[in-house]
Design a protein around this motif. Structure first.
Motif, short mmCIF file in Angstrom:
data_model
loop_
_atom_site.label_atom_id
_atom_site.label_comp_id
_atom_site.label_asym_id
_atom_site.label_seq_id
_atom_site.Cartn_x
_atom_site.Cartn_y
_atom_site.Cartn_z
N GLN A 27 0.59 -0.95 0.06
CA GLN A 27 -0.11 0.02 -0.03
C GLN A 27 0.97 1.28 0.04
O GLN A 27 0.21 2.25 -0.43
CB GLN A 27 -0.75 0.01 1.10
N GLY A 28 2.00 1.02 0.45
CA GLY A 28 3.16 2.20 0.29
C GLY A 28 2.81 3.37 1.56
O GLY A 28 2.30 4.40 1.26
N PHE A 29 3.24 2.81 2.69
CA PHE A 29 3.38 3.76 3.90
C PHE A 29 4.65 3.44 4.61
O PHE A 29 5.12 2.18 4.54
CB PHE A 29 2.04 3.71 4.61
N ILE A 30 4.74 4.22 5.77
CA ILE A 30 5.76 3.95 6.65
C ILE A 30 5.02 3.47 7.97
O ILE A 30 4.09 3.94 8.23
CB ILE A 30 6.77 5.08 6.95
N VAL A 31 5.76 2.32 8.62
CA VAL A 31 5.21 2.03 10.00
C VAL A 31 6.38 2.33 11.20
O VAL A 31 7.43 2.02 11.08
CB VAL A 31 5.04 0.48 10.02
#
Length: 371
Positions: free
Chosen positions: A141-145
């Motif tokens: 999905q393309g995000f940072i965690v």
């Protein structure tokens, strides 16, 4: 230089063997490298079940073997290994906390959302990441965690201290640390400030609700799984009573109802998950979390015919008087566990529905509105 290259090659081979679940063979390669001998995989395998393996080999295996409750399926490891999962430490006036950051492998400096994940009691960043599969979703999905970690020195069970007044306020205690970690990750990477979110399980869910209430300028939306509402407890006894579903508001809160945290709707969009068979945190807490929202629709959802393993659940869609959206997912027959999670982590219910995927969907639908 040649010797160093050989040593590095040996270390790479050793870690490859550990990933293939052959710690004894990997330890043998490490021993050979320490003696300056070249790696010999064949010999290492031959000795992998040798009863004469010494204490040093055993200790090396113990130190290097990945700590997982159940081996992670190969597909999950392949996805997660594409990115970078690093350990960091944040320090401010309230103290310090370690945290881990997962950056997807395709990241090249473009603007990405950030999701801050708060683990439950007895868990840590690795356990929570494995159980929620949030890193795998970050890849697709393309995000940072970011995963802040609560140490045992702060709570004997590694719970976030959501029930202490000092840890329920902006710019104090644990909220200050979590917000500081969030801002540090935003500074280190190109994070979209309108798409920063927070989610948590159990004690982490209760703390996520606190972060949404106290930092609506920082978090665009929040996810609470098996958690509790803000201000429902002020010490450990009242926390235990709230977990059992008791009404524990103090007299001061009742007399100043308009100012009480637990009488306010979340200022940012909220998605709540709770199993109606949860014996640890009573499901009444989920209803309390969304008490100030008005229901628009209640939708019973049955498992798709293609997957009868998914638990039945009911979804309520709501809006507050201020026009803020909320969703409540009641999962029928589910225990105190992350819905749709992987068995490679603790406190997960693989029978679903997929709480991680639904939270990500909800978050991306709700960027912070311009003030």
């Amino acid at each position: 230089m040649k010797l160093n290259e050989g040593f590095l090659d040996s270390m790479k081979e050793a870690f490859a063997l550990f990933r293939r679940n052959d710690p004894a063979a990997a330890a043998e390669i490490v021993k050979r490298a320490m003696r300056g001998e070249p790696a010999d995989v064949t010999t290492a395998h031959a000795h992998s079940h040798d009863d004469t393996t010494d204490t040093t080999t055993t200790r090396l295996a113990d130190l290097l073997q990945p700590r997982r409750h159940i081996p992670t399926p190969r597909a999950e490891v392949d996805v997660q290994d594409c990115g970078h999962f690093s350990v960091r430490r944040y320090v401010d006036a309230a103290g310090q906390r370690d945290y881990k950051v997962y950056v997807p492998g395709h990241y090249r400096g473009e603007t990405l959302p950030l999701i801050v994940m708060l683990h439950g009691c007895t868990q840590n960043a690795d356990d929570f990441a494995a159980g929620t599969r949030m890193n795998a979703l970050a890849e697709t999905q393309g995000f940072i965690v970011a995963y802040p970690t609560q140490p045992q020195s702060a709570n004997s069970s590694k719970c976030w201290n959501w029930f202490r007044p000092a840890d329920q306020q902006r710019d104090r205690g644990e909220p200050s640390l979590i917000a500081g970690i969030t801002r540090e990750v935003m500074a280190d990477y190109n994070v979209d400030p309108k798409r920063v979110f927070v989610a948590g399980l159990s004690a982490g869910g209760a703390m996520a609700a606190i972060m949404a209430q106290t930092y609506p300028d920082l978090y665009a939306a929040a996810g609470v799984h098996s958690g509790l509402p803000v201000g429902c407890a002020h010490d450990l006894p009242s926390a235990l009573a709230a977990m059992r579903g008791g009404k524990v508001r103090s007299k001061a809160q009742k007399s100043m109802r308009a100012d009480a945290h637990c009488a306010q709707a979340s200022p940012c969009p909220l998605i709540v998950f709770h199993g109606d068979a949860d014996a640890t945190v009573h499901p009444a807490n989920a209803n309390e979390l969304i008490r100030e929202f008005d229901a628009r629709e209640a939708k019973p959802v049955r498992a798709p015919s293609s997957d009868s393993r998914v638990r039945k659940h009911t979804v309520r869609y709501m809006t507050s008087a201020a026009g803020v959206d909320a969703e409540l997912w009641v999962i029928h027959g589910a225990p105190h566990a992350w819905a749709g999670g992987s068995s490679s982590g603790t406190y997960t219910d693989p029978s679903g529905p997929d709480a991680s995927a639904e939270m990500v969907r909800f978050f991306l639908e709700h960027p912070r509105r311009s003030s």
